[in-house]
Enzyme design. Sequence first.
Site, PDB file in Angstrom:
ATOM      1  CB  CYS A 191     -19.231  -0.411   0.358  1.00 41.00           C
ATOM      2  SG  CYS A 191     -18.562  -1.466  -1.191  1.00 41.00           S
ATOM      3  CG  ASP A 192     -19.169  -6.145   0.686  1.00 42.45           C
ATOM      4  OD1 ASP A 192     -20.050  -5.533   0.257  1.00 42.45           O
ATOM      5  OD2 ASP A 192     -18.769  -7.011   0.635  1.00 42.45           O
ATOM      6  CE  LYS A 193     -15.415  -6.756   4.006  1.00 46.07           C
ATOM      7  NZ  LYS A 193     -15.890  -7.044   2.932  1.00 46.07           N
ATOM      8  CG  ASP A 215     -15.483  -6.493  -0.398  1.00 50.52           C
ATOM      9  OD1 ASP A 215     -14.431  -5.734  -0.112  1.00 50.52           O
ATOM     10  OD2 ASP A 215     -16.010  -7.274   0.234  1.00 50.52           O
ATOM     11  CD  GLU A 259     -16.004 -10.543   0.756  1.00 42.29           C
ATOM     12  OE1 GLU A 259     -16.432 -10.396  -0.713  1.00 42.29           O
ATOM     13  OE2 GLU A 259     -16.432 -10.059   1.772  1.00 42.29           O
ATOM     14  CB  CYS A 315     -21.123   0.665  -3.050  1.00 48.43           C
ATOM     15  SG  CYS A 315     -20.432  -0.414  -3.702  1.00 48.43           S
ATOM     16  CB  CYS A 345     -23.698  -6.056  -4.928  1.00 53.75           C
ATOM     17  SG  CYS A 345     -21.980  -5.510  -5.333  1.00 53.75           S
ATOM     18  CB  SER A 385     -18.261 -12.593  -2.105  1.00 59.62           C
ATOM     19  OG  SER A 385     -19.489 -12.170  -2.719  1.00 59.62           O
TER      20      SER A 385
HETATM   21  C1  1QQ Z   1     -21.040  -9.310  -5.624  1.00 60.47           C
HETATM   22  C2  1QQ Z   1     -20.433  -9.475  -4.158  1.00 60.47           C
HETATM   23  C3  1QQ Z   1     -20.093  -8.357  -3.593  1.00 60.47           C
HETATM   24  C4  1QQ Z   1     -19.217  -7.718  -4.271  1.00 60.47           C
HETATM   25  C5  1QQ Z   1     -19.479  -8.709  -2.184  1.00 60.47           C
HETATM   26  O1  1QQ Z   1     -17.911  -8.592  -1.984  1.00 60.47           O
HETATM   27  C6  1QQ Z   1     -20.039  -9.363  -1.097  1.00 60.47           C
HETATM   28  O2  1QQ Z   1     -21.354  -9.239  -1.165  1.00 60.47           O
HETATM   29  O3  1QQ Z   1     -19.443  -9.625  -0.167  1.00 60.47           O
HETATM   30 MG    MG Z   2     -17.477  -8.616   0.295  1.00 59.02          MG
END
Ligand code: 1QQ
Ligand code: MG
Length: 577
Positions: free
Chosen positions: A129-131, A88, A453, A56, A201, A479
């Site tokens: 990335c997510d956070k 994640d 998650e 990511c 992702c 997630s």
């Molecule tokens: C594949 C899912 C990803 C790693 C994730 O944590 C989210 O999308 O929240």
């Molecule tokens: Mg996540």
Amino acid sequence: MPSNRVDKSKLPSRHVTEGPSRAPHRSYFYAMGLDEHEIAQPWVGVATCWNEAAPCNITLNRQAQAVKVGVKNAKGTPREFTTITVTDGIAMGHEGMRSSLASREAIADTVELTMRGHCYDALVGLAGCDKSLPGMMMAMVRLNVPSVFIYGGSILPGRLNGQDVTVQDVFEAVGKHQAGNMTDAELEILERVACPSAGACGGQFTANTMACVSEAIGLALLNSSGAPAPYESRDQYGVASGEAVMNLIAKNIRARDIVTRKSLENAARIVACTGGSTNAGLHLPAIAAEAGIDFDLSDVCEIFRDTPYFVDLKPGGKYVAKDLYEAGGVPVVLKELRKAGLIHEDCMTATGRVIGEELDMIKGEADNRVIYSVANPITKTGGVVGLKGNLAPEGAIVKVAGMSEEEQIFTGPARVFECEEDAFEAVKARQYEEGEVIVIRNEGPAGGPGMREMLSTTAALSGQGMGKKVALITDGRFSGATRGFCVGHVGPEAAQGGPIALLKDGDMITLNARTGELSVALTDAELAERRKTWAGPRETIYASGALWKYAQLVGSTRLGALTHPGAKGEKHIYMDL
Ligand SMILES: CC[C@H](C)C(=O)C(=O)O
Ligand SMILES: [Mg+2]
């Protein structure tokens, strides 16, 4: 040049660049190869979450160079710095996941401290990335400096047997493999092909959801999140983002001029119409609170409820982020929302123009394949909805994208687990029955701590072909790749004495995403009776360190799980800007 109009006597950077007392400070700048012109220009922090932890973030360093070119083009002095990320996909399914949400606060805090410590005048934030996306946007709003956000871009889809695959398929394959429906060799091939490049992702999971948010909320340039991470065509948006932040300095447009109640509503719309991640129900209130705006989980869910779902993305639908980009991206989605009167057009954006003006310049139209027209949506109400009831007085959230109307109503007896590990082991061993509601508690922000998650568990259920035959509720979260009737963010969490703490095996639970209900067939008197014998919250498993500190400070899920009170209209925000 815009920078000619900057009143330098007001810029925070003068505290480190001007006057005899700052000679030592300037020595450091000369040591880094800067000259007096560069020292005198506005200083722009270019913050990235670059690291080698995951795909990511791995391109952010390259993309930051493009941003710096843009800043320099517009006569600014860029200074690159990095902060952390917890990814994640790698933290999933074990204790490491407790670090994920806490990392959002660490990112916001470390960007804040770097900016404050060095008196940078403005901020461009790159995250992948997510956070890291919400964390970076929270820092922008918290500091209220001129700010531009830019996403690192999504991953390319993998290809297997003529179909696009993502890491979601690999998580679900674990369940198939456990159930004996996939061989070791098949699993190995899938894991090798699912993630063929750098980038976050690929489905409309949390990173891509928050990337859509970054454009809809106005902090990112329109279309800047679209091109996949490995495409060097992204760099033109990097350069443009660097130039844009200089324009914001010149016009004195700050993050809180962009992030308003109305722009948060625009952001919530794009989450619902794309069937985005339930995590947006946590991150939007958190970003709002940084601006002193009360926009809690139920406000987000209210917007979700009357937003049509019309963008066909995984996990609920068929396509990945690259397909959305090729279909015109977020700007075309926003144009469709506008046709239905669902966009506040007068919201300021990172270009210094309002979003209505920006959308007037977009030529693309819905392709009725990835992006349906708002008049002919996949479903008339949002892909994500809120629930409330005697089991969740402070609300809960569920992704319904891809579920039929009948599948959105479920009543069954509870099977209660005290943590995710216990639930995962039971799922693995098939120690649950069709028709049950799996309850996973003590996984909230304070109780976990860290509000994990639960993709490993939900994907295992899907992989076993049981995703539609059971429901799952938790005070933790999911997630963006979770599917099935999985309700998260149940509040108050068990650690705060929420009703989820009082459940017993066999209690009849009703989930109804059509009417927005989450209830247990217990009277108020019965719940009160159980509360008398409740043992109280579990002691946090950490005795010190970051997660102990997090557990002491974190607030309720409904308000975004913040670790500080949020802005309260205070005057002193950042330096004397
Ligand atoms: C594949 C899912 C990803 C790693 C994730 O944590 C989210 O999308 O929240
Ligand atoms: Mg996540």
